[in-house]
Design a protein around this motif. Structure first.
Motif, short mmCIF file in Angstrom:
data_model
loop_
_atom_site.label_atom_id
_atom_site.label_comp_id
_atom_site.label_asym_id
_atom_site.label_seq_id
_atom_site.Cartn_x
_atom_site.Cartn_y
_atom_site.Cartn_z
N UNK A 154 0.83 -1.19 0.00
CA UNK A 154 0.00 0.00 0.00
C UNK A 154 0.88 1.25 0.00
N UNK A 155 0.27 2.41 0.16
CA UNK A 155 1.03 3.65 0.05
C UNK A 155 2.02 3.83 1.20
N UNK A 156 1.84 3.08 2.29
CA UNK A 156 2.76 3.15 3.42
C UNK A 156 3.92 2.15 3.29
N UNK A 157 3.86 1.28 2.27
CA UNK A 157 4.87 0.25 2.12
C UNK A 157 4.52 -1.05 2.83
N UNK A 158 3.30 -1.15 3.41
CA UNK A 158 2.87 -2.40 4.03
C UNK A 158 2.61 -3.42 2.93
N UNK A 159 3.23 -4.60 3.03
CA UNK A 159 3.29 -5.54 1.91
C UNK A 159 2.26 -6.65 2.00
N UNK A 160 1.98 -7.24 0.86
CA UNK A 160 1.13 -8.41 0.77
C UNK A 160 1.63 -9.26 -0.39
N UNK A 161 1.59 -10.55 -0.23
CA UNK A 161 1.91 -11.45 -1.34
C UNK A 161 0.77 -12.44 -1.49
N UNK A 162 0.51 -12.83 -2.72
CA UNK A 162 -0.62 -13.71 -2.97
C UNK A 162 -0.34 -14.61 -4.16
N UNK A 163 -1.26 -15.51 -4.41
CA UNK A 163 -1.14 -16.53 -5.45
C UNK A 163 -2.23 -16.31 -6.47
#
Length: 268
Positions: free
Chosen positions: A60-69
């Motif tokens: 997101x705009x804060x750099x909080x990450x997510x990874x998905x399949x």
């Protein structure tokens, strides 16, 4: 063309700083120069066309990450041209975490790995935007329409390719598919609780003990190279150039020798 001659090296300030500290700048520049493209070449496009899955990284705009399949039939990842990759978003759990991140921050990373045949991977980094199915098909009427209801695109993600490069094979396991008789039919688009995996990790039982959600206080991130007193990106770049120029004669000498030891570790 050497990275120094281009004036700009691929990658982040952080990786350049770590390369300096770890003494890997020459190896990194070899990789940048020979393996990192700003487009999908013919072999990359052929590789993408036969993939049935990929891993997607967003923040997101804060750099909080997510990874998905993401998965689909071969060809669900579509290369529109050598700088544009698209894939469909099917019906999911309604959270829309990845798409929400893209709305705030268009930078994405896609990793495709062939576990079955070539045992090799392809990274694609770029800038993404969300496109409706209607808009995408108006622009590209040749896109296939999937006959499976659960695999009909609700939206598309269009990625403008900025970097494309290999993920080396040395630690990729060799897998094989089971027969259709051995595997359960895939339930594309289902809302069935059990078909989606149920409460496999037992989270529902632990949820009542979860404290109320409170947004985290986000501190301004200061990279390590800035904390160490480097005032500008130009300073990091200048040090990288000086180091690269210092090792060019040694790299040329190693290449002339042509020994296996000289080239070991340059690409992975």
């Amino acid at each position: 063309m050497p990275a120094a001659d281009r004036g700009v090296r691929p990658g982040s300030d952080g990786e350049h700083e770590l390369q300096e500290r770890m003494g890997t700048t020459a190896r990194a520049d070899k990789f940048y120069d020979e393996q990192v493209l700003d487009r999908l070449n013919t072999r990359m496009r052929e590789f993408v066309a036969r993939q049935e899955m990929c891993f997607l990284a967003t923040s997101d705009r804060h750099g909080e990450c997510d990874s998905t399949f993401r998965a689909g039939p071969p060809g669900f990842l579509q290369v529109l041209d050598d700088r544009t990759l698209v894939y469909p978003e099917y019906r999911g759990n309604g959270v829309l975490a990845s798409l929400g991140n893209i709305e705030e921050n268009p930078h994405v990373g896609v990793l495709m790995i062939d576990f079955l045949k070539d045992r090799i991977g392809l990274h694609v980094n770029g800038r993404a935007r969300i496109v409706s199915d209607e808009e995408m098909r108006r622009a590209h009427p040749e896109l296939p329409v999937d006959p499976v209801p659960g695999r009909r695109a609700q939206l598309w993600v269009e990625i403008a390719v900025e970097e494309a490069y290999i993920h080396c094979a040395k630690h990729i396991p060799h897998l094989q598919k089971v027969s259709a008789e051995q595997r359960q039919r895939q339930a594309w688009g289902t809302d069935g609780f059990k078909r989606k995996g149920g409460d496999f990790f037992g989270a529902a039982a632990d949820a009542p003990d979860r404290p109320p959600y409170r947004p985290r206080r986000r501190k301004r991130y200061v990279p390590s190279w800035a904390q160490a007193g480097e005032p500008t990106r130009a300073a990091v770049w200048q040090r990288s150039v000086e180091r690269l120029l210092a090792v060019v004669p040694r790299r040329n000498s190693d290449a002339e020798e042509g020994t296996e030891e000289s080239f070991r570790g340059w690409f992975c």
